[in-house]
Enzyme design. Structure first.
Site, PDB file in Angstrom:
ATOM      1  N   GLY A  72      -7.186  34.996 -66.326  1.00 56.37           N
ATOM      2  CA  GLY A  72      -6.920  36.175 -67.148  1.00 56.37           C
ATOM      3  C   GLY A  72      -5.806  36.069 -68.155  1.00 56.37           C
ATOM      4  O   GLY A  72      -5.685  36.939 -69.023  1.00 56.37           O
ATOM      5  N   GLU A 109      -7.652  30.591 -61.262  1.00 57.24           N
ATOM      6  CA  GLU A 109      -8.801  30.039 -61.978  1.00 57.24           C
ATOM      7  C   GLU A 109      -8.800  30.447 -63.448  1.00 57.24           C
ATOM      8  O   GLU A 109      -9.638  31.229 -63.889  1.00 57.24           O
ATOM      9  CB  GLU A 109     -10.110  30.434 -61.288  1.00 57.24           C
ATOM     10  CG  GLU A 109     -10.230  31.900 -60.992  1.00 57.24           C
ATOM     11  CD  GLU A 109     -11.415  32.247 -60.097  1.00 57.24           C
ATOM     12  OE1 GLU A 109     -11.883  31.392 -59.318  1.00 57.24           O
ATOM     13  OE2 GLU A 109     -11.857  33.400 -60.180  1.00 57.24           O
ATOM     14  N   PRO A 110      -7.866  29.899 -64.239  1.00 56.31           N
ATOM     15  CA  PRO A 110      -7.812  30.218 -65.660  1.00 56.31           C
ATOM     16  C   PRO A 110      -8.915  29.504 -66.435  1.00 56.31           C
ATOM     17  O   PRO A 110      -9.318  28.391 -66.093  1.00 56.31           O
ATOM     18  CB  PRO A 110      -6.441  29.668 -66.075  1.00 56.31           C
ATOM     19  CG  PRO A 110      -6.150  28.582 -65.098  1.00 56.31           C
ATOM     20  CD  PRO A 110      -6.811  28.959 -63.814  1.00 56.31           C
ATOM     21  N   ARG A 160     -17.969  36.153 -80.509  1.00 56.28           N
ATOM     22  CA  ARG A 160     -16.891  37.026 -80.059  1.00 56.28           C
ATOM     23  C   ARG A 160     -16.538  38.126 -81.072  1.00 56.28           C
ATOM     24  O   ARG A 160     -16.342  39.273 -80.674  1.00 56.28           O
ATOM     25  CB  ARG A 160     -15.638  36.211 -79.701  1.00 56.28           C
ATOM     26  CG  ARG A 160     -15.906  35.223 -78.539  1.00 56.28           C
ATOM     27  CD  ARG A 160     -14.640  34.633 -77.946  1.00 56.28           C
ATOM     28  NE  ARG A 160     -13.868  35.608 -77.234  1.00 56.28           N
ATOM     29  CZ  ARG A 160     -12.808  36.209 -77.682  1.00 56.28           C
ATOM     30  NH1 ARG A 160     -12.307  35.877 -78.857  1.00 56.28           N
ATOM     31  NH2 ARG A 160     -12.186  37.130 -76.987  1.00 56.28           N
ATOM     32  N   CYS A 212     -28.879  36.782 -90.178  1.00 60.52           N
ATOM     33  CA  CYS A 212     -29.466  37.968 -90.815  1.00 60.52           C
ATOM     34  C   CYS A 212     -29.052  39.208 -90.059  1.00 60.52           C
ATOM     35  O   CYS A 212     -29.832  39.802 -89.319  1.00 60.52           O
ATOM     36  CB  CYS A 212     -30.976  37.835 -90.858  1.00 60.52           C
ATOM     37  SG  CYS A 212     -31.436  36.571 -92.009  1.00 60.52           S
ATOM     38  N   GLU A 213     -27.813  39.566 -90.227  1.00 59.83           N
ATOM     39  CA  GLU A 213     -27.252  40.682 -89.499  1.00 59.83           C
ATOM     40  C   GLU A 213     -25.961  41.070 -90.222  1.00 59.83           C
ATOM     41  O   GLU A 213     -25.059  40.237 -90.350  1.00 59.83           O
ATOM     42  CB  GLU A 213     -26.961  40.191 -88.063  1.00 59.83           C
ATOM     43  CG  GLU A 213     -26.462  41.232 -87.174  1.00 59.83           C
ATOM     44  CD  GLU A 213     -27.265  41.346 -85.863  1.00 59.83           C
ATOM     45  OE1 GLU A 213     -28.377  40.774 -85.757  1.00 59.83           O
ATOM     46  OE2 GLU A 213     -26.778  42.027 -84.979  1.00 59.83           O
ATOM     47  N   TYR A 220     -15.204  30.526 -74.713  1.00 61.01           N
ATOM     48  CA  TYR A 220     -16.263  31.509 -74.901  1.00 61.01           C
ATOM     49  C   TYR A 220     -16.867  31.465 -76.303  1.00 61.01           C
ATOM     50  O   TYR A 220     -17.303  32.493 -76.816  1.00 61.01           O
ATOM     51  CB  TYR A 220     -15.744  32.925 -74.562  1.00 61.01           C
ATOM     52  CG  TYR A 220     -15.124  33.015 -73.195  1.00 61.01           C
ATOM     53  CD1 TYR A 220     -15.914  32.889 -72.055  1.00 61.01           C
ATOM     54  CD2 TYR A 220     -13.750  33.164 -73.022  1.00 61.01           C
ATOM     55  CE1 TYR A 220     -15.342  32.940 -70.776  1.00 61.01           C
ATOM     56  CE2 TYR A 220     -13.178  33.215 -71.752  1.00 61.01           C
ATOM     57  CZ  TYR A 220     -13.975  33.107 -70.641  1.00 61.01           C
ATOM     58  OH  TYR A 220     -13.416  33.154 -69.382  1.00 61.01           O
TER      59      TYR A 220
HETATM   60  N1  LLP Z   1     -12.405  34.126 -62.752  1.00 59.66           N
HETATM   61  C1  LLP Z   1     -13.357  35.052 -62.850  1.00 59.66           C
HETATM   62  C2  LLP Z   1     -13.961  35.597 -61.638  1.00 59.66           C
HETATM   63  C3  LLP Z   1     -13.777  35.499 -64.113  1.00 59.66           C
HETATM   64  O1  LLP Z   1     -14.711  36.429 -64.198  1.00 59.66           O
HETATM   65  C4  LLP Z   1     -13.165  34.960 -65.276  1.00 59.66           C
HETATM   66  C5  LLP Z   1     -13.604  35.369 -66.597  1.00 59.66           C
HETATM   67  C6  LLP Z   1     -12.180  33.983 -65.119  1.00 59.66           C
HETATM   68  C7  LLP Z   1     -11.816  33.589 -63.835  1.00 59.66           C
HETATM   69  C8  LLP Z   1     -11.500  33.318 -66.276  1.00 59.66           C
HETATM   70  O2  LLP Z   1     -10.764  34.237 -67.018  1.00 59.66           O
HETATM   71  P1  LLP Z   1      -9.871  33.737 -68.258  1.00 59.66           P
HETATM   72  O3  LLP Z   1      -8.725  32.940 -67.708  1.00 59.66           O
HETATM   73  O4  LLP Z   1     -10.754  32.952 -69.144  1.00 59.66           O
HETATM   74  O5  LLP Z   1      -9.398  34.982 -68.908  1.00 59.66           O
HETATM   75  N2  LLP Z   1     -16.562  36.293 -72.873  1.00 59.66           N
HETATM   76  C9  LLP Z   1     -15.307  36.999 -72.854  1.00 59.66           C
HETATM   77  C10 LLP Z   1     -14.499  36.667 -71.633  1.00 59.66           C
HETATM   78  C11 LLP Z   1     -15.224  36.950 -70.352  1.00 59.66           C
HETATM   79  C12 LLP Z   1     -14.401  36.585 -69.154  1.00 59.66           C
HETATM   80  C13 LLP Z   1     -15.260  36.528 -67.948  1.00 59.66           C
HETATM   81  N3  LLP Z   1     -14.571  36.194 -66.764  1.00 59.66           N
HETATM   82  C14 LLP Z   1     -14.533  36.663 -74.129  1.00 59.66           C
HETATM   83  O6  LLP Z   1     -15.044  35.925 -74.964  1.00 59.66           O
HETATM   84  O7  LLP Z   1     -13.429  37.173 -74.335  1.00 59.66           O
END
Ligand code: LLP
Length: 474
Positions: free
Chosen positions: A276, A318-319, A358, A389-390, A418
């Site tokens: 996160g 889990e980043p 995004r 086309c959007e 992402y």
């Molecule tokens: N663990 C779990 C259970 C998750 O659902 C996620 C992200 C992470 C770890 C990793 O989170 P991070 O460190 O990347 O913030 N597509 C969206 C982001 C969706 C995140 C989904 N879950 C975007 O492009 O901003």
């Protein structure tokens, strides 16, 4: 020369006072050469584009490696117990990234059979012994299919159980196979955080995890299952988060429910706090550094467990985004320009929402530069449009750039997370290539999709092929 140019009047050098990749706009190796070209990983971006074409994801191995190391070393420094960083593969799952991060001793969070398959294949190909690593692979997801659960059991990875249906399915599968499953239980902690609604996961109204009110019944159920070995709890509160407080609050909730699990006779030993940590997409973004985040998480978990007289669990984080986002940029070629006097000037690039969904999905903002004009002032305000086309396929509105011409190389920063993983073939546009750069060397890690690739899954039933005698116009 180190980058000392200005972006929107801000000196880039002043943004470079941190070595935490998630606090930087550019990859750590970014410089400008004598030709005024952007250089990443020792490679001139203009040359890379000549060699590999556009759109092109350019991934800097050094930045990726530093982010992974900072996480790992900070946990060693700040957490008094055992710890393990696992990479949230959903951010970008491909064989080269798996291999680099395994080299840095990270584990993997996978959320589908496809991510698990890619990870296992990449580890095998890279020469790792799966037996050594399988306990560092965690299978997530709120609707894993029975097939995916069997794949996870075949692999021997850990499974993070999300809901009752999965728990019951897994209990049946393991009984049938007479095989233990090592599981963690995902809970919804009921924590609100300030991020986009779509990427918020920890609040009560979430599709993920067990809500706290049902957890004790879950504990009782798990305790009765011969083959389900619960070893830990998991929670993830959301993504692109800049505050530390929600993660500190999470530690207390996890400790409280960990203690209740012990009271139910479960032998827990792990706590997974999810990912996160946010990153700097634009100069206005101010995320904590990786070490600051790790310190806050570590000390709050340690003190929450100590306060309850519990021995310290193995701490898992889990980043995803903060490991891979800043390491990558996307290069496009500028094409059409449309000037609407008194309204707006559009410049169009040869990609857009299919390689970076995004902006259209979350209204995300990015920083951009012109790779072949790094020494020129940002004197023109333009809106950067994609080629789909959007009307909503706009990468960024009203950004100041040097005056652009067709053929210029526009680079969007911090596209490692992402982007490729959410890329599509909308408008039958092939997904771009990705190139890994390191110390002046470049290696293709994902090849560009060709027209042939685009039709590869299409099948034409025989009864639709018999048109040789037909006249299209009659
Ligand atoms: N663990 C779990 C259970 C998750 O659902 C996620 C992200 C992470 C770890 C990793 O989170 P991070 O460190 O990347 O913030 N597509 C969206 C982001 C969706 C995140 C989904 N879950 C975007 O492009 O901003």
């Amino acid at each position: 020369m180190l980058l000392t140019e200005t972006i929107n009047g801000k000196a880039l050098i002043s943004l470079f006072d941190s070595d935490s990749p998630n606090q930087r706009l550019f990859p750590l190796t970014a410089t400008v050469n004598d030709c005024g070209h952007l250089v990443i990983g020792g490679c001139d971006v203009v040359e890379l584009v000549r060699q590999y074409g556009t759109p092109l994801y350019i991934l800097d191995e050094y930045t990726l490696t530093v982010a992974a190391r900072q996480y790992r070393e900070a946990f060693q420094k700040y957490y008094p117990g055992e710890s393990q960083v696992i990479y949230a593969s959903k951010a970008w799952c491909c064989q080269a990234i798996v291999s680099i991060l395994a080299r840095e001793k990270l584990g993997f969070d996978v959320v589908s059979g496809g991510e698990l398959y890619t990870t296992v294949k990449a580890l095998e190909l890279a020469g790792y012994n799966l037996e050594d690593i399988k306990s560092k692979i965690y299978f997530h997801g709120n609707n894993k299919s029975p097939g995916e659960l069997e794949f996870a059991l075949d692999t021997g990875c850990k499974i993070i159980v999300d809901n009752w249906w999965e728990l019951e399915t897994l209990a049946q599968l393991t009984a049938k196979r007479q095989q233990d499953a090592t599981i963690l239980l995902r809970l919804t902690p009921g924590i609100e955080c300030h991020t986009h609604e779509y990427i918020r996961t920890g609040s009560l109204d979430s599709k993920f995890g067990f809500h706290l009110g049902e957890l004790e019944a879950v504990y009782t159920f798990v305790k009765e299952q011969k083959y389900l070995k619960a070893i830990g709890l998991h929670a993830h509160i959301g993504s692109q988060i800049f505050q530390l407080q929600p993660h500190q609050d999470l530690a207390h909730i996890l400790a409280q429910w960990y203690q209740k699990a012990l009271d139910h006779g479960l032998c827990l030993r792990e706590v997974n706090v999810g990912g996160g940590l946010g990153i700097r997409y634009t100069p206005a973004d101010n995320p904590p550094s990786i070490p600051q985040w790790v310190q806050a998480v570590s000390t709050s978990v340690a003190s929450a467990f100590k306060a309850r007289g519990l021995s310290l669990p193995k701490l898992i984080a889990e980043p995803g985004r903060s490991i891979v986002a800043t390491a990558c940029v996307t290069a496009y070629t500028v094409g059409a320009k449309k000037i609407i006097p008194g309204v707006r000037t559009y410049i169009a690039v040869d990609g857009g929402m299919s390689d970076n969904p995004r902006p259209i999905t979350y209204q995300s903002l990015y920083q951009m530069v012109i790779a072949n004009k790094m020494n020129q002032g940002h004197t023109e305000t333009v809106t950067v449009a994609g080629k789909h086309c959007e009307s909503g396929d706009i990468l960024l509105k009203d950004i100041s750039l040097p005056p652009t011409n067709p053929g210029d190389i526009l680079v969007v920063l911090a596209t490692g997370a992402y982007n490729y993983s959410m890329a599509s073939n909308y408008n039958r546009i092939g997904r771009p290539a990705a190139v890994l750069v390191h110390e002046g060397e470049s290696n293709l890690i994902i090849r560009r999709e060709t027209y042939e690739d685009l039709i590869q899954q299409d099948l034409l039933p025989t009864r639709l092929t018999n048109h040789s005698l037909g006249n299209f116009n009659s």
